[in-house]
Design an enzyme around this catalytic site. Structure first.
Site, mmCIF file in Angstrom:
data_model
loop_
_atom_site.group_PDB
_atom_site.id
_atom_site.type_symbol
_atom_site.label_atom_id
_atom_site.label_comp_id
_atom_site.label_asym_id
_atom_site.label_seq_id
_atom_site.Cartn_x
_atom_site.Cartn_y
_atom_site.Cartn_z
ATOM 1 N N ASP A 95 0.850 -1.175 0.133
ATOM 2 C CA ASP A 95 0.021 0.052 -0.093
ATOM 3 C C ASP A 95 0.879 1.302 0.077
ATOM 4 O O ASP A 95 1.695 1.425 1.033
ATOM 5 C CB ASP A 95 -0.963 0.186 1.264
ATOM 6 C CG ASP A 95 -1.917 1.354 1.185
ATOM 7 O OD1 ASP A 95 -2.334 1.793 0.063
ATOM 8 O OD2 ASP A 95 -2.076 1.849 2.073
ATOM 9 N N ASP A 274 -0.656 6.831 -6.851
ATOM 10 C CA ASP A 274 -1.069 6.052 -5.908
ATOM 11 C C ASP A 274 -1.501 4.712 -6.365
ATOM 12 O O ASP A 274 -2.581 4.539 -6.979
ATOM 13 C CB ASP A 274 -2.243 6.498 -4.938
ATOM 14 C CG ASP A 274 -2.728 5.494 -4.002
ATOM 15 O OD1 ASP A 274 -2.103 4.895 -3.222
ATOM 16 O OD2 ASP A 274 -4.087 5.547 -3.884
#
Length: 401
Positions: A95, A274
């Protein structure tokens, strides 16, 4: 918090119990992905928007226990790591929107190298959370690449997490501030920080390679490199752009302008990269310009833009201008993988675009380059020099969608 000075710097092979010294060359580790669709595209797009809004909100606050959806509704990437000595293998979600690393207490196996600090640790994501206790332990990402005293959360309580052992956060270390209850102003070194700090790697750099979805799916669809980049995965050289100030500074944020064909749809502004977000989201004005330029229609069933076959043939490149370089999303890179249309709630024969509405322009955080961008370009994050780099790959111009 890290009494490492009293220890001899020994490193663990993840496949054996022997301790060895390691050099400071980069190490590349394969990533595996799992596909999942819980509620079709509506859920995917809404979770993307929720995630980036939460990233925005957390960037405006000092404390970093952020409300961020951890996984996208398409592909979740896992990294197999070893913790302890002898190491137990854990599959951790990768992540980039968080920086804490943690494992479930029900999975955690204590060994002679496990040390409980007694510090409560917790992170709240948008649809999930964990809380538990901080431990220091050996953390192995590959043979000869072990952190001696890596801080990890051992989670007694989790909510919203399924089918994996924990998370490895690769975002900027500032995101960890506030997650230790009694040390709220203290950051927790990330795994990359620790590898660099103890001299195992010579650069505090992460390199990320994903590849576009193919049917049938491949076992290994990505790679992460700790300590540098892997030149075999990209063309030419990595070109870096400085990270930006403001909201995007806490994440992998860069300045970019966007053009479609010969027209400007977004002047240079800040945004983030992201890999936990699925789509590419751009400010509302830019989104509307893109919709009009492509002739796309809004599909109420999926909440995505859709185009007929003849308009797909007329698509131009969507260009992102970052750090003096242009990174082009080809027409094929702008569409959802058609083999997955029905899995995400769409029609089998339809063509859906992967550009979504990020919300009103604010001048400091106006786009998010998600997984569908990262799978077309190699991305590197340099923590020490505060910069993000990009390069084309052999898959930049692939037509797999």
């Amino acid at each position: 918090m890290f009494p490492a000075a009293s220890l001899t710097l020994l490193l663990v092979f993840s496949t054996t119990e022997s301790l060895v010294e390691a050099g400071n060359s980069p190490i590349s580790v394969p990533l595996t992905s799992r596909l999942h669709f819980s509620n079709g595209t509506n859920n995917l797009l809404e979770r993307d928007i929720t995630r980036v809004k939460a990233l925005r909100d957390s960037g405006m606050r000092r404390q970093s226990s952020t409300n961020v959806p951890l996984t996208n509704e398409y592909a979740t990437y896992f990294l197999a790591v070893g913790i302890g000595n002898p190491p137990t293998t854990y599959d951790l979600i990768l992540d980039s929107g968080s920086a804490n690393t943690w494992v479930r207490a029900s999975k955690y196996v204590e060994t002679s190298t496990s040390f409980c600090t007694g510090q409560p640790v917790a992170v709240t994501y948008e649809t999930a959370s964990f809380s538990g206790t901080e431990y220091l332990d050996y953390f192995t990402v590959g043979p000869g690449f072990t952190v001696i005293l890596q801080s990890i959360g051992v989670a007694d309580e989790t909510a919203g997490f399924h089918d994996f052992d924990g998370v490895i956060g690769i975002g900027p270390v500032a995101l960890t501030v506030g997650s230790l209850r009694d040390l709220r102003t203290e950051p927790i070194p990330t795994v990359t920080d620790s590898l660099f700090g103890q001299g195992t790697i010579s650069e505090n750099v992460i390199g990320i390679f994903f590849q576009p979805y193919v049917s049938p799916p491949l076992d290994n669809t990505g790679q992460i490199t700790f300590g540098g980049t892997d030149p075999t995965k990209y063309n030419g050289n990595i070109v870096y752009a400085p990270t930006v100030s403001g909201v995007s500074q806490k994440f992998w944020g860069v300045n970019s302008g966007i053009t479609y064909g010969n027209g400007v749809i977004l002047t240079s502004t800040a945004g983030i990269v992201d890999c936990g977000t699925k789509l590419i989201l751009i400010a509302t004005d830019a989104y509307q310009k893109y919709r009009l330029a492509t002739g796309a229609e809004y599909d109420h069933a999926t909440k995505l833009l859709t185009i007929p076959e003849d308009k797909y043939g007329a698509l131009h490149n969507l260009d992102f201008h970052i750090g003096g370089q242009t990174y082009s999303l080809t027409p094929n890179a702008q569409i959802w993988p058609r083999s997955l249309n029905t899995k995400m709630g769409g029609k089998e024969a339809s063509i859906y675009l992967v550009i979504g509405d990020y919300g009103p322009y604010n001048g400091q955080d106006d786009f998010c380059l998600g997984y569908v961008f990262v799978q077309r370009f190699y991305v590197a994050y340099d923590a020490i020099n505060s910069r993000v780099g990009f390069a084309t790959t052999k898959l930049t111009y692939a037509t797999t969608n």
